[in-house]
Design an enzyme around this catalytic site. Structure first.
Site, short mmCIF file in Angstrom:
data_model
loop_
_atom_site.label_atom_id
_atom_site.label_comp_id
_atom_site.label_asym_id
_atom_site.label_seq_id
_atom_site.Cartn_x
_atom_site.Cartn_y
_atom_site.Cartn_z
CB CYS A 115 -3.68 2.41 5.14
SG CYS A 115 -2.63 1.20 5.97
N GLY A 116 -0.86 4.59 5.44
CA GLY A 116 0.49 4.76 4.95
C GLY A 116 1.36 3.55 5.10
#
Length: 276
Positions: A115-116
């Site tokens: 999850c950036g």
């Protein structure tokens, strides 16, 4: 440079019993990205193509728009218990006149490999404005070409063959020619590496190209494509609702469930030819 794979003793259980063997695993190590000596982000990634990763990250965050915006990118600090460089800290020096990233780009603590967007200091910075709008790109891609991309991307996944544990992204021409493919434990890292490669090779804006994803199409991955001027994004799995909305807003053709002989076009169907 850190290794992209590691080997471990494992116990394999099958209907015929248990066996002890050696298995290959995808490497996952933290990389701290600094700009001008100041820590900007820490991401869990598969070592390799770190300079591409840094350029792609800064491009997708709107910090840079061209390769000349970066003067140097070098490894620094970060040593192990034997004093050897871990190659896990990369410091980027921006060119004169390029504003340093504001607090909205800074990541709190770290971004995970999956999850950036997590930990982003300001949600207002998520919808980053692009300098390379793909909305007017006249490219058209044939259905048969799109359907062939998953297999072509899979053929380029060298590390996946050994480990089975990596995401991949590939940049293709509209005729299906593979320009570059990158693998990583993080899907957003794989895309950053691809877009960083494109930037370093003078291919941003990436007009007339197709970004192929080995998994789902999230909001952030579509956003990264928009920041690089990619007009077509295709994914093996589903997009999110926000990803579709962003694709429509940005003028991106978004295709999901590209598998076998079928696919679903969620936005920009006018760019997809054939299949009638």
């Amino acid at each position: 440079m850190g290794r992209v794979t590691g080997r471990r003793s494992v116990t394999r259980v099958t209907p015929t019993g248990r066996t002890s063997t050696i298995d290959s695993l995808a490497a996952e190590e933290p990389m701290e990205l600094r700009v001008g000596g100041r820590s900007l982000a820490v991401t869990m990634r598969t070592p390799g193509a770190d300079v591409e990763l840094a350029h792609g990250f800064l491009l997708s965050e709107g910090v840079i728009t061209k390769v000349d915006d970066v003067v140097t990118a070098r490894y620094c600090d970060g040593v192990d218990d034997k004093g050897r460089n871990t190659y896990n800290v990369l410091d980027v020096a921006l060119a004169d006149g390029v504003p340093v990233p504001g607090p909205g780009v800074e990541r709190n603590f770290y971004t995970t490999s999956s999850c950036g967007v997590c930990g982003k200091a300001s949600l207002d910075a998520v919808r980053t404005r692009t300098a390379f709008s793909p909305a007017g790109d006249p490219v058209r891609v044939d259905v048969a070409t799109l359907l062939a991309l998953p297999d072509r991307l899979r053929e380029a996944q060298r590390i996946f063959d050994a480990t089975g544990g990596l995401h991949a992204a590939g940049l293709f021409t509209a005729d299906g020619e593979l320009l570059v493919a990158r693998e990583d434990v993080g899907r957003h890292n794989a895309v950053d590496k691809v877009l960083g490669w494109a930037l370093l090779n003078g291919l941003v804006p990436a007009a007339g190209s197709v970004l192929m994803l080995s998994g789902r199409a999230s909001f952030e991955l579509v956003q990264k494509a928009a920041m690089a001027g990619v007009p077509v994004v295709a994914a093996i799995s589903a997009p999110s609702t926000l990803a579709v909305e962003l694709a429509e807003d940005s003028g991106i053709t978004l295709v999901g469930f590209v598998r076998g002989d079928h696919m679903t076009v969620y936005a920009g169907a006018e760019r997809v030819s054939g299949g009638e």
